[in-house]
Structure formats: structure tokens, C-alpha cells
Design an enzyme around this catalytic site. Structure first.
Site, PDB file in Angstrom:
ATOM      1  N   ARG A  16       0.848  -1.191   0.000  1.00  0.00           N
ATOM      2  CA  ARG A  16       0.000   0.000   0.000  1.00  0.00           C
ATOM      3  C   ARG A  16       0.882   1.238   0.000  1.00  0.00           C
ATOM      4  NH1 ARG A  16      -5.853  -1.318   1.613  1.00  0.00           N
ATOM      5  NH2 ARG A  16      -5.661  -3.562   1.393  1.00  0.00           N
ATOM      6  N   GLU A  72       1.029   4.265   1.152  1.00  0.00           N
ATOM      7  CA  GLU A  72       0.398   5.141   2.149  1.00  0.00           C
ATOM      8  C   GLU A  72       1.280   6.370   2.303  1.00  0.00           C
ATOM      9  OE1 GLU A  72      -2.240   4.590   4.336  1.00  0.00           O
ATOM     10  OE2 GLU A  72      -2.594   2.426   4.303  1.00  0.00           O
ATOM     11  N   ARG A 120       1.006   2.814  12.705  1.00  0.00           N
ATOM     12  CA  ARG A 120       0.235   1.603  12.443  1.00  0.00           C
ATOM     13  C   ARG A 120       0.362   1.089  11.017  1.00  0.00           C
ATOM     14  NH1 ARG A 120      -4.941   2.382  15.611  1.00  0.00           N
ATOM     15  NH2 ARG A 120      -6.138   1.830  13.783  1.00  0.00           N
ATOM     16  N   HIS A 121       0.968   1.846  10.127  1.00  0.00           N
ATOM     17  CA  HIS A 121       0.981   1.489   8.714  1.00  0.00           C
ATOM     18  C   HIS A 121       2.374   1.258   8.154  1.00  0.00           C
ATOM     19  CE1 HIS A 121      -3.021   3.415   9.119  1.00  0.00           C
ATOM     20  NE2 HIS A 121      -3.358   2.431   8.314  1.00  0.00           N
ATOM     21  N   GLU A 142      -7.126  -2.853  15.235  1.00  0.00           N
ATOM     22  CA  GLU A 142      -7.661  -3.820  14.282  1.00  0.00           C
ATOM     23  C   GLU A 142      -6.531  -4.732  13.825  1.00  0.00           C
ATOM     24  OE1 GLU A 142      -8.491  -2.162  10.362  1.00  0.00           O
ATOM     25  OE2 GLU A 142      -7.861  -4.161   9.754  1.00  0.00           O
ATOM     26  N   SER A 173      -9.484  -8.006   9.163  1.00  0.00           N
ATOM     27  CA  SER A 173     -10.756  -7.580   8.605  1.00  0.00           C
ATOM     28  C   SER A 173     -11.196  -8.569   7.552  1.00  0.00           C
ATOM     29  CB  SER A 173     -10.685  -6.158   8.062  1.00  0.00           C
ATOM     30  OG  SER A 173      -9.860  -6.134   6.948  1.00  0.00           O
ATOM     31  N   ARG A 231       0.967  -6.206  12.875  1.00  0.00           N
ATOM     32  CA  ARG A 231       0.155  -5.620  13.946  1.00  0.00           C
ATOM     33  C   ARG A 231      -0.052  -6.602  15.096  1.00  0.00           C
ATOM     34  NH1 ARG A 231      -4.716  -1.846  11.759  1.00  0.00           N
ATOM     35  NH2 ARG A 231      -3.423  -0.232  10.804  1.00  0.00           N
TER      36      ARG A 231
END
Lengths: 453, 453
Positions: B225, B227, B233-234, B371, B374, B422
Site C-alpha cells: 500500500r 500510504e 500503524r501502517h 484492528e 478484517s 500488527r
């Protein structure tokens, strides 16, 4: 839409039918074939456990019979019925559930399927490679194709078992890299924010760094090569299964790689014996694996096959086939370990043989005529490594993090890397490595063919 | 250079010293610390099994004593000596080999190390994140850092055990893709021969296609990704652990994801209990996992914490923290399952809730305030799926192979995806997800910081 019929009855797998004779069951899956016999309709239903025969009798359920008229191959259905012994003369001994059939009381269509572009019901799916791949989401469902990837699963699992057995720790390493791993050729370039980056040609540099953390490591990693040629042996995205091991010498490495290869393939034969039989493969020959230098292999090829390539640097594909033939005949081994490739033909981290630096402490493992592994003892001395980089025209500045590991103390070490798709190919006697990849990547397609667009 | 001393003696791991008192042993590893006490030099030697104390006594070997003068932290050495019980008053009860020490007869330097840029000998490596990452090839060697990746190894292994337990087949899917998986944002673009291609944002489309082959599948895949923000968190390259399962409804999926999460983390606690203690982590609370819709979670947050975000579409990071706090207090659970996110906030393949299509049959699993998973029930009807693509402004032509799987019969299905980094972060109480990646990728660095170049 999501609601499944007969919620009070739990779905059972079709293979369990053998143990449920006389019982009411609910099964679900894909229609493999449909046969109309007078008043009766027969379906072969496929689920993840296997196949079972469904019988639709209008006397048992007229509604089901009506619905069954429109059910065609690859429809997804759920059916409730009673498991019965088949009449003696209709027993199918080739099928695991061939003694039974399910007489259906009710059937529900969960998903319809378009008319198939070719017959999926036969034992073999005889399609040309482009068609096989153009319809990949469909052709993978065919038992003979799906089985390839059950074998692949066993290969990966076998590799894990073997790597853990020799004390390796699993690592997860990145695939986006800042510079070329093995030299500049065949790199895929990408935009990385405001920078240029590349897809890793191998997990090589990272697994070496991690020798200083865990001594022995393994990883399964994607590797990317922009190969602008279409051979039956190469893919643009492959899966490598790698080990890297500290505090070893060259002979330790040969012992270890052979141990991992044998443990892995023994696991495959154990886990997938039935599939290997379906593919008509002979048992793998585990005789003591011959170890030959490139030069020795070339001598044998010259003597046994009369082809003189003793001045070539490397083995050609035909050489690999012949030396494997020889090993099978002479040593009852499906493997041959070839060592001492010319130093210039190997990446910068390969240790030259101290006795003759023109050759290197490198090795390939051949299996049934093809290279399935390569590796080497590595240069672990910082200064030697920097000098080797420079000799290849590479800039040590581009390898800063990697060199750090050597600047702060690196033991003698080496490793090896298996090609997952090639092992799959050779274990099953496939003709093209593309058949051994769920969704193969090459210069002609990413899923769909570029020429079609 | 590769030749190791004392070839007649096999190397033993330092942890085995406990069982070899009075015996001559050969050990090898990295010098962790060096202490000079009058005439004696003490080294702590690290190998993959642990630490042991070496004693260099000039009376035992003058040569070794001389050589030992130049040996500093992170030098790689091989040493031969005799294992002895330590004098009672020098026993170190914090060390697994704390009852013994090895009195050295001979020592060999296998690799020298530069002077370290910081102390690697202390129990904690208190470095700022940029330094921790700038010297990654060195800092990973510190016990407290290396342990993070032993826990990560156990997470991955736990996921495998759990996925196999629920009947999934392992698949290996490609990362080079022709079009956007989840919509256009955050894609890394690459050159693919004469074409444009992208790095996969997830293995999503492939694992769905394979439901029609194996019904239940799992894969561990890299996901990319772009980002353009720097949060704790990423990451730009992450590792996803995915399952996809056919013939299930929404409740089956919630049961399955919770089963996989619990099986996985129980394995981690079992395999790495000692490390979790070292990190001062409380045991994971496995009370019955509460299942709340987004709206229900917002109500609880409003009631319990007085913050009113009941009109927000999604949960904010602070909401995730509070609802997890609540679940721990109220349900003795470190997990909360949140369901029914707004349909527009979820990817095109997410099934809208038939009872209220504004919300979807989607879920996140929260763990200790973040999270970690998902997923959703998927649209399995071909026409519905095409219409969902179009509604999002996506072109069905770009999803030809994927849609094939649905055109030829797809059962009701769904799946989920865990974020490996995570989970590692939260299992060990790390502050930044970058600490939970061996070589983290973000917009500021690929190994080296871009700003340094």
C-alpha cells in the site's frame, strides 16, 4: 441469497457418505457431470473431499426432478437425500464413494454456471497451454489440475519440516528493494513514492544478514526476474524456498542441502502418494547423491554420450538431462549435486575456491534433468566482499545495510534456494513450469493475455 | 578462511554446556560482552541457543590470552575449553547456563567487528527508532529485538496450525497484478515488460477464485500500500495471513475467524511464554468475544466514555482503544469483533446486509486496541458483483479472470485477513509497527533513509 436450505441438518462432506448408509444427509458442491437415464437423472457432485453420485428420481421428489432439468456442470448446489448402497452392477471401483449414491429429496441451486467452453467431465483435461491459462479460474477446478497444487502444498510443507529439522528460524523479508541483488540484469523497476525501487530478485541479502541473528534461517519468498524470453523453465514471478546457515563449511552445506531435499520430497511422496500414481510417476530414487564438479560432469557427458562441451563454463539444459540420466542409471539417484561453477558466472557474494579462485564454492542440485536448487558458500570477510562488489562494477554504497552485517562480525556461512515451481513440475512430470504455478506470470500475460487486449 | 579450528571436535551449542560439565567442548558465536578482572578475561558468548561465560586464564593458555586482548563485542570466535561449575558466589541465576563457565584452552577469531556505535551489552537497547532502523543489521542481534521475531515466527506458525485445523489448503498467489484490487488508491505502479502493472494490495481476488477449487484456502502473502502518511500503524509492505472459505454464512465466518485467532495466539503463548514474560506482557484474556455492530460499539463508547461519535461511519483509533478496554473489563476478552461497517466504506466484493444494504456483512477483529483482522461475507452472485464493480466506477473488463470464477458457479463464501506485523506489535506491547518488521518499508526509507542519501 446466503441462506442455505435445511438449516437443521449440518452439511456433511461427500467422502463421509460411506459411513452414513441409510442416513439422511445434506451435501453441497459443484456438479461435475450430469447423465440422464430414462426417468432418472444422475449427477456427480464434487466437494473438497471428493465425488459422490446423486440420483434424482421423480418418484422421490417431483420438485427436485423439475429443478434438476436446468442443472448443468459447475452449478453449485445443495442437496438433501438418503445415502444408499448402489446395486452391485453399478458399483464404481475407481471412486472412493463408488459403493454408494445419494437419493435426493430436495435440491437447491446456490449458484448457476454459464455453459462451459470445453468439457470438464473427462479424466484428463486435454487443452493447449494458452487455453488452460485463459480459463484458469475454471480449469483449476479440474481434479487433475487441482492435484498439482495439492502436491505443491506438500512440497512447501516438506520444505518447512526439513528446515525446522536442521534448526532454522523462519523469517519474513521484504520484496521491495533499493538496489540490484545479483547485478543489474532482469530487474523490475517500480515507483516508490518519489524514488525508484526494484522488486527483489531473491531474499539473498536479507537471509544472509539474519545469519548474525539466528545463525540458521529459512524463508519462502517471491522472487522477480524480468526474463524477456519465453522458455518452458522460467517465470517472471517465482517462489523460492531458502535456507541460510552460519558456522558451516562447504561440505556441511552439501550435506545439509541434500538432507533438506530428501526430507522434503519424502514428505511429498508420503502425503501425495495417490496423486503421484495418478500422474504415473515412478518413485523417487534416493540412492547416494553423486557430487560432481562442472568439469567432472562434462567429462562424464563426453564419455557416456559423446558430446564434448568440456570447454563450456556452465552446463546446458541437455547436459543436465544427461547427467541426471547417468546418475539414475549408475547411482540409483534422481539427484545430482554439481559443484564449482566458474566464479565469474556466479553472483558477487559467492566464495571463490581458495585452491583455485577461478572456480567457486557453489553448487546446483539437479533433479530429474533440471536445476531445482542453487547456492554457495558465501564470502563472509568484509573487505573481500567489498572488493568483490567493486570487481563486478557494483557500488558498495548501494549495499550499505547489507555490508553492515559483515562489518560487525559475520561467521563462515552459506545457503541454498529451491525453486518451488520447478520442483512441482518435475515431481509430476509436467512439460512447462507454467502448469506448476496457479497464476503464472510471464512476458505474455498477467492472468489475461496482453495480445487479447 | 573457512577452515574452522579443532576439526576433530564437533561444535556444541552453548546451552548444552549444562550437560557437559568436566568435558572438553568447542563453541562458536558472537562476543556479547567483555569484562577484565585482574588477570582473567571474561566473555559472554552468544549463539543461537543462548549465552555462556568464557574464562580466559593466561595460566591455561597464554596464546589465547594474548589474542583475547583484541577481541571486542560482536567479534565472531570459536573457542575450545573445559566446562566447569562456577564458584557458588558467581552463579548467575538469570542465565540458563549460569551455573557453569567454560575455561578456554584455545580461541580463534572467525570474523572481526568494527567498534560498535552504541552499547549492545545491556538488557535493553534503548535507541530512538531511526537509529534502531539505521543500524538494523546490527540491532536485530540484540536479544530483546531478536525475540520479537521469534514471537513473529510463532504467530505465523500458529496461523498455519489454525488454518489447517479448519480444513484449509495452502495456496501461493502472485503479487504482480494487472489492475487495482480494492479500488484505485494507494497502488504501487511498476513497469512490466512493455506494460503497466501494479503490486497487489492483497491476495483477495486470487483466494476467492480458489474457493471454487479447494473450498477452504489459506495463504501468507505480501501486500503493498502506497500510504503517503507516516503513522505508527501502517507500513508500505506488510504480510497478510488470509483464509477464504466456501459454503458458509455470516455467523459461520465469525465463529471461524475467532477460532483461528484464538488457536493462533494460544500457540504463541505456549511457544513463547518466556519471551512474553520478558516483555512484561499480561496473559491474553480469552473470555467469550463480544460481537458488536459499529453502531452498538459507538453507543457503548458514548455511554461509557462520554464521547459521541454515533454519526461516524467507522471507528477511529481512539474508539478501538476504548471498546477494547471495555471488552477486557466487561467480558474478560482481549478481542472484540465489530461488524456491519457501512457498505460504501468497504471494497466492492463485500456483501451488503440483505436486511439493510446501507450496512455490510463485514467485520474487523480488534485486539488490545487495534484492528488486527478484517473481512466479510462476499458477493457470490455474478450479476450482483458486476453491478457492484460498476457502482464503484471500476471496469468489469479489468476483472475478467476474477469474474470467470463467478460466471462458472461460486458458492456463498467469505474470508478474513490478519495483519502479521500488527499482531506482533500488540502481542509484545510495541509502540510502533516498524519495530515488528525485520526491514520495515515506509515512505521515508528502504533500509537506508532516503534523506541520508
Amino acid at each position: 441469497m446466503v441462506q442455505l436450505g435445511s438449516p437443521q441438518l449440518k452439511r456433511s462432506l461427500v467422502l463421509d457418505s460411506n459411513d452414513l448408509i441409510g442416513k439422511q444427509v445434506k451435501v453441497a458442491g459443484w456438479i461435475k457431470t450430469r447423465r440422464d437415464h430414462g426417468k432418472l437423472i444422475f449427477f456427480d457432485l464434487r466437494d473438497r473431499s471428493g465425488l459422490v453420485q446423486l440420483v434424482i428420481n421423480p418418484k422421490a421428489s417431483e420438485n427436485s426432478y423439475k429443478l434438476a432439468q436446468e442443472i448443468r456442470p459447475e452449478f453449485v448446489v445443495e442437496a438433501v437425500g438418503v445415502v444408499k448402497n448402489r446395486p452391485e452392477n453399478t458399483i464404481n471401483r475407481d471412486l472412493e464413494t463408488g459403493n454408494v449414491e445419494i437419493e435426493i429429496n430436495s435440491i437447491t441451486i446456490l449458484s448457476k454456471a454459464e455453459s462451459l467452453p470445453f468439457d470438464m467431465g473427462a479424466e484428463e483435461l486435454n487443452l493447449e497451454l494458452p487455453t488452460l491459462l485463459d480459463y484458469r479460474a475454471l480449469t483449476l477446478r479440474h481434479r487433475k489440475i487441482a492435484q498439482i497444487f495439492k502436491v505443491q502444498e506438500a512440497i512447501v510443507e516438506g520444505f518447512r519440516i526439513a528446515s525446522k529439522k536442521i534448526g532454522c528460524t523462519e523469517i519474513v523479508v521484504p520484496t521491495i528493494v533499493a538496489s540490484a541483488t545479483e547485478g543489474g540484469a532482469g530487474l523490475f523497476e517500480m515507483k516508490y513514492y518519489d524514488h525508484k525501487a526494484f522488486l527483489a530478485q531473491s531474499p539473498q541479502l536479507y537471509k544472509q544478514m539474519l545469519v548474525t541473528v539466528f545463525e540458521r534461517v529459512w524463508t519462502i519468498a517471491h522472487a522477480y526476474r524480468a526474463e524477456p524470453s519465453v522458455t518452458t523453465r522460467h517465470l517472471s514471478e517465482t517462489t523460492q524456498m531458502d535456507c541460510e546457515i552460519g558456522f558451516v563449511d562447504f561440505n556441511d552445506l552439501l550435506d545439509l542441502l541434500e538432507e533438506v531435499a530428501v526430507t522434503m520430497l519424502r514428505h511429498v511422496e508420503e502425503a501425495c502418494g495417490g496423486i503421484l500414481k495418478d500422474f504415473k510417476m515412478e518413485s523417487i530414487a534416493y540412492g547416494k547423491i553423486p557430487r560432481l564438479t562442472v568439469r567432472e560432469a562434462q567429462e562424464i557427458i563426453y564419455k557416456e554420450y559423446g558430446r564434448d562441451f568440456r570447454r563450456e563454463k556452465d552446463l546446458a539444459p541437455q547436459d543436465e538431462v544427461e547427467i541426471c540420466e547417468w546418475a539414475r542409471k549408475k547411482h540409483k539417484s534422481d539427484f545430482v549435486t554439481i559443484t564449482h561453477f566458474p566464479t565469474t558466472a556466479k553472483p558477487f557474494y559467492t566464495m571463490p575456491d581458495p585452491k583455485n579462485p577461478e572456480y567457486s564454492l557453489s553448487y546446483d542440485l539437479l533433479f530429474r534433468g533440471i536445476e531445482i536448487l542453487s547456492g554457495s558458500q558465501r564470502i563472509h570477510d568484509y573487505k573481500e566482499l567489498v572488493s568483490s562488489l567493486k570487481k563486478r562494477g557494483l557500488n558498495p554504497k548501494d549495499f550499505e545495510m547489507y555490508l553492515q552485517a559483515f562489518a560487525y562480525g559475520m561467521p563462515p556461512e552459506g545457503g541454498f534456494s529451491f525453486g518451488m515451481e520447478r520442483i512441482t513440475m518435475k515431481t509430476l512430470g509436467l512439460k512447462n513450469v507454467r502448469e506448476a504455478s496457479l497464476f503464472p506470470r510471464d512476458m505474455e500475460r498477467i492472468d489475461e493475455r496482453f495480445s487479447k487486449k
